[in-house]
Design an enzyme around this catalytic site. Structure first.
Site, PDB file in Angstrom:
ATOM      1  CE1 TYR A   1      -3.778   2.440   1.012  1.00 50.39           C
ATOM      2  CE2 TYR A   1      -1.995   3.501   2.226  1.00 50.39           C
ATOM      3  CZ  TYR A   1      -3.272   3.538   1.688  1.00 50.39           C
ATOM      4  OH  TYR A   1      -4.035   4.665   1.814  1.00 50.39           O
ATOM      5  CD  GLU A   4      -6.035   4.427  -1.082  1.00 52.21           C
ATOM      6  OE1 GLU A   4      -6.152   4.612   0.139  1.00 52.21           O
ATOM      7  OE2 GLU A   4      -6.978   4.038  -1.796  1.00 52.21           O
TER       8      GLU A   4
END
Ligand code: GDP
Ligand code: MN
Length: 390
Positions: free
Chosen positions: A101, A189
């Protein structure tokens, strides 16, 4: 403004972040053709402005063009978290070794951008943050100095990234930060940032949010707005020059001025909690702005009333350049048209407030009550929403 995955990944690619070379399909036949050209396998991905598509069945691997056709048929038209899927992204399928992530956002409390990385990629990051916050490594970025080398090393070592990937990870982190700042984003993101079996690192999923107030200097981003995919009330509100954000409560709030609107929401929420009305609170943020005329007030009222969750309306107007009589006329205009069955509590003070109150009294609508203070108005609205007369 939120961008779709395919739009975010197109922008990532412009900033040198490796992404799959996917294509958009709006029909199963188109999905079939793209899959055939691309060579199998492919991944068929719902393009909706919400996360958790994987869990909802909106991300499917197809081994053949026929399978791509069938997945697209099932996914197109599907509803994910209340949003209908109108487009699917067809990405070349890849073999994943592990999922990371990586994201940049603004930390409002620190008043700085924040870059975050985790080895627990591909999952719901909010859940990771709740259950195992230590698995997310964070570095605040000084906006004057930019992202520094040592910070990226901290992230890479913090997530125990194998050394062989540090060079690629460093470039991606730099490029993501550049992508974030140069686009005036509030979020950039990548989840997952996948390490492939071939050892490449690639952004398999992407999400960007752009600061609405900066869109005027990014016309190419403003054009990406997908009107079909956002709540229709928000589109209508923007067209009418109203600031409107839909929320989950049962009390429609109509206020002038952003600060007063936030205060009204806070007090409503607080009073609902104190009265023990679980789940009751503001249904929206709505700022009708300064100097709104009757027509604008009526539009705002129609937008609030189009939300079936709304059980009462709280109108809190502090007249300055906004005139109480104009607001009252707008209310009557909308009321006569929509003929709502929900009660409304009106608090009008300031410029032409008496004239406004007189207009409403003359109209003698049984559903409308008035209040003098905001506390009184909010309490009446909360009780009215529960069907208790105040
Ligand atoms: P989200 O659920 O909305 O976040 O959608 P994602 O794009 O993140 O996809 C969910 C999951 O699908 C990822 O975490 C991956 O595990 C998987 N996935 C996505 N693309 C591929 C692919 O090309 N190959 C394989 N094997 N899995 C993929
Ligand atoms: Mn994802």
């Amino acid at each position: 403004m939120n961008l779709h995955e395919y739009q975010s990944k197109t922008i990532f690619a412009q900033f040198g972040i490796p992404t799959p070379k996917g294509k958009i399909a709006t029909s199963p036949d188109e999905a079939y053709r793209i899959a055939r050209e691309m060579g199998s396998p492919v991944v068929v991905k719902a393009q909706v402005l919400t996360g958790g598509r994987g869990k909802a069945g909106g991300v499917k691997l197809a081994r053949t063009p026929d399978e791509a056709h069938d997945h697209a048929e099932r996914i197109l038209g599907m509803t994910i978290r209340g949003l209908t899927v109108h487009k699917v992204l067809i990405d070349p399928g890849v073999e994943i070794a592990s999922e990371l992530y990586l994201a940049v956002t603004n930390d409002r409390n620190a008043r700085k951008p924040l870059i975050m990385a985790s080895a627990s990629g591909g999952m719901d990051i909010e859940q990771v943050n709740r259950e195992t916050p230590e698995k997310i490594v964070r570095e605040h970025i000084n906006p004057y100095l930019g992202l520094r080398d040592y910070q990226i090393r901290n992230l890479a070592s913090g997530i125990r990234l194998p050394r062989e990937h540090w060079k690629a990870f460093t470039e991606i982190a730099y490029n993501l930060y550049r992508c974030f700042t140069e686009n005036d984003a509030t979020l950039a993101e990548i989840n997952p940032l996948a390490i492939l079996k071939s050892n490449e690192i690639i952004a398999l999923d992407g999400k960007m949010s752009i600061d609405d107030s900066a869109l005027f200097r990014h016309p190419q981003l403003a054009e990406m707005r997908d009107l079909q995919a956002e709540p229709s009330e928000e589109t209508r509100a923007r067209g009418a020059g109203l600031s409107y954000v839909k929320l989950d409560g049962d009390i429609g709030c109509m206020v002038n001025g952003a600060g007063l609107a936030m205060t009204t929401m806070d007090i409503t929420k607080d009073i609902a909690a104190r009265l023990g009305y679980e789940g009751s609170g503001p249904a929206n943020f709505l700022d009708i702005g300064g100097g709104a005329r009757a027509e604008k007030v009526a539009t705002a009222m129609r937008i609030i009333l189009s939300d079936p969750k709304v059980k009462a309306i709280l109108l809190n107007i502090f007249g300055g350049i906004t005139r109480g009589d104009e607001v009252a006329l707008g209310i009557l205009q909308a009321w006569n048209e929509v003929n709502p069955h929900v009660p409304m509590v009106v608090r009008l003070v300031g410029t032409n407030a008496e004239e406004g109150r007189a207009i409403l009294e003359d109209a003698a609508i049984p559903n409308i009550q008035s209040a003098t203070t905001l506390l009184e108005a909010a309490e009446k609205a909360v009780r009215a929403a529960r069907g208790v007369q105040g």
